[in-house]
Design a protein around this motif. Sequence first.
Motif, PDB file in Angstrom:
ATOM      1  N   ARG A  45      -8.045  -2.753  -1.550  1.00  0.00           N
ATOM      2  CA  ARG A  45      -6.779  -2.069  -1.776  1.00  0.00           C
ATOM      3  C   ARG A  45      -6.378  -1.221  -0.567  1.00  0.00           C
ATOM      4  O   ARG A  45      -5.228  -1.229  -0.144  1.00  0.00           O
ATOM      5  N   SER A  46      -7.348  -0.489   0.003  1.00  0.00           N
ATOM      6  CA  SER A  46      -7.052   0.337   1.181  1.00  0.00           C
ATOM      7  C   SER A  46      -6.630  -0.527   2.359  1.00  0.00           C
ATOM      8  O   SER A  46      -5.690  -0.183   3.095  1.00  0.00           O
TER       9      SER A  46
ATOM     10  N   LYS B 164     -14.182   3.420   0.077  1.00  0.00           N
ATOM     11  CA  LYS B 164     -12.845   3.090   0.577  1.00  0.00           C
ATOM     12  C   LYS B 164     -12.658   3.813   1.902  1.00  0.00           C
ATOM     13  O   LYS B 164     -13.321   4.821   2.180  1.00  0.00           O
TER      14      LYS B 164
ATOM     15  N   GLY C 240      -5.228  -3.458   2.174  1.00  0.00           N
ATOM     16  CA  GLY C 240      -3.910  -3.979   1.883  1.00  0.00           C
ATOM     17  C   GLY C 240      -2.819  -2.966   2.212  1.00  0.00           C
ATOM     18  O   GLY C 240      -1.773  -3.317   2.765  1.00  0.00           O
ATOM     19  N   LYS C 241      -3.062  -1.694   1.881  1.00  0.00           N
ATOM     20  CA  LYS C 241      -2.092  -0.647   2.220  1.00  0.00           C
ATOM     21  C   LYS C 241      -1.950  -0.507   3.734  1.00  0.00           C
ATOM     22  O   LYS C 241      -0.848  -0.298   4.251  1.00  0.00           O
TER      23      LYS C 241
END
Length: 460
Positions: A401-402, A351, A404-405
């Motif tokens: 996920r990273s 990530k 998306g943040k």
Amino acid sequence: MTKENTHQSSTPPTQGGERVSQGLAGVRRAAQARKGEKFTALLHHLTTGLLRDSFFALKRQAAPGVDGVTWQEYEAGVEDRITDLHSRVHRGAYRAQPSRRVYIPKADGRQRPLGIAALEDKIVQQAVVTILNQIYEVDFRGFSYGSRPGRSQHQALDALVVGIERKQVNWVLDADIRGFFDNVDHEWMLRFLQHRIADRRILRLIQKWLKAGVSEDGIWSETKVGTPQGAVASPLLANIYLHYVFDLWVEAWRKKCASGHVIVVRYVDDTVMGFEHREEAERFLRDLGERMRKFGLELHPDKTRLIEFGRHAERNRKQRGEKKPESFDFLGFTHLCGKTRKQGRFMVLRKTAGKRMRAKLRQIKQLVLARKHDPVQQTGEWLRSVVQGYFNYHAVPGNGRSMGKFREQVARYWRLALRRRSQKSRMTWDRFRPLAQRWIPVQRVLHPFPRERFDATHPR
């Protein structure tokens, strides 16, 4: 524009191999056929054509050095300028100018010193790098990836993941050299060069760059050690230095001292190694510290870490009543021990490193607030370019996920900037979402799994 100077410029006509001159191709063949041969005549390969190609390979928007000359200014009358530069280099009248010292912020809040060379110094350095690459690309080891033609950060990342997953790796050493570029010993550097280069004119050019010094706020200071980080020649010189200090030595150490598996991935001065046995990893770390000190270098005590990491790390730590395996950062990614969803097999998860993402978001927040009164379309086009560039590097499998943040936070900053246009702003989320959907790219995976790309690159 300052950051344009931090990367080694490439010369596509020479790196692609299609337009390499017959002379340079002959240098490469000779280097391949006779690994111990010293090259006594190389400067004649530095032609006006090579200097011209080197000029057009430079970054157009890079900040100027102490000469104050930009790329666009030099382009006016470039043919006459290149002819004059070629003449000065070959008759020994060329003089290297000091690098202009500037500082750029690091992710941890500290300042990184950069040395911005004068434009003609960049041109000559690029030409010499093109010549020397024909020799050293034959010598450099496969586990060295940084600042080499045809090699990338993602190839280094792929090699590391594949090595950890396929070899018996139980311990990972994340080695960091303290202030490497500032502590390169000039005497050792010239000794290493003389293993392959016996053309005194080429060696004198390199000496001129090393001894040119730096200029900070108009004050010149001598450089007795180090090579300016940001100079075109510095990445190649760094690789040559570490080739002799580290690469050849670690190959010999692995054969002589290791009974288990040992993997190595080096990206300039950033190195990650994997070991099967803890005792061998600890012994190597001690030996590496001694080796570095011999050549004027030092391992960073806080950034050099030996951690338990690999397919058995989680199970072994759980049996001892310890927490989950630690993670390590390499080339902007945090690497963690994980498992596949279906089979539950070990895999390395990646990530975006938190400090890198936070630093990028801080930069975007400042810039987008400064653009709050610009037309929405203009800011949107700029944001699309910035976010897509970020995704192009970080969009690896498992990092959704990273990303998306990151996208969500960028959208928040843009909405904040639009709301600050006026005290009566009505930029609600319902009004803003169509803008975000239109201009801010949606995260999606852009890179294959490491093993797939590694196997395609190394079909053996």
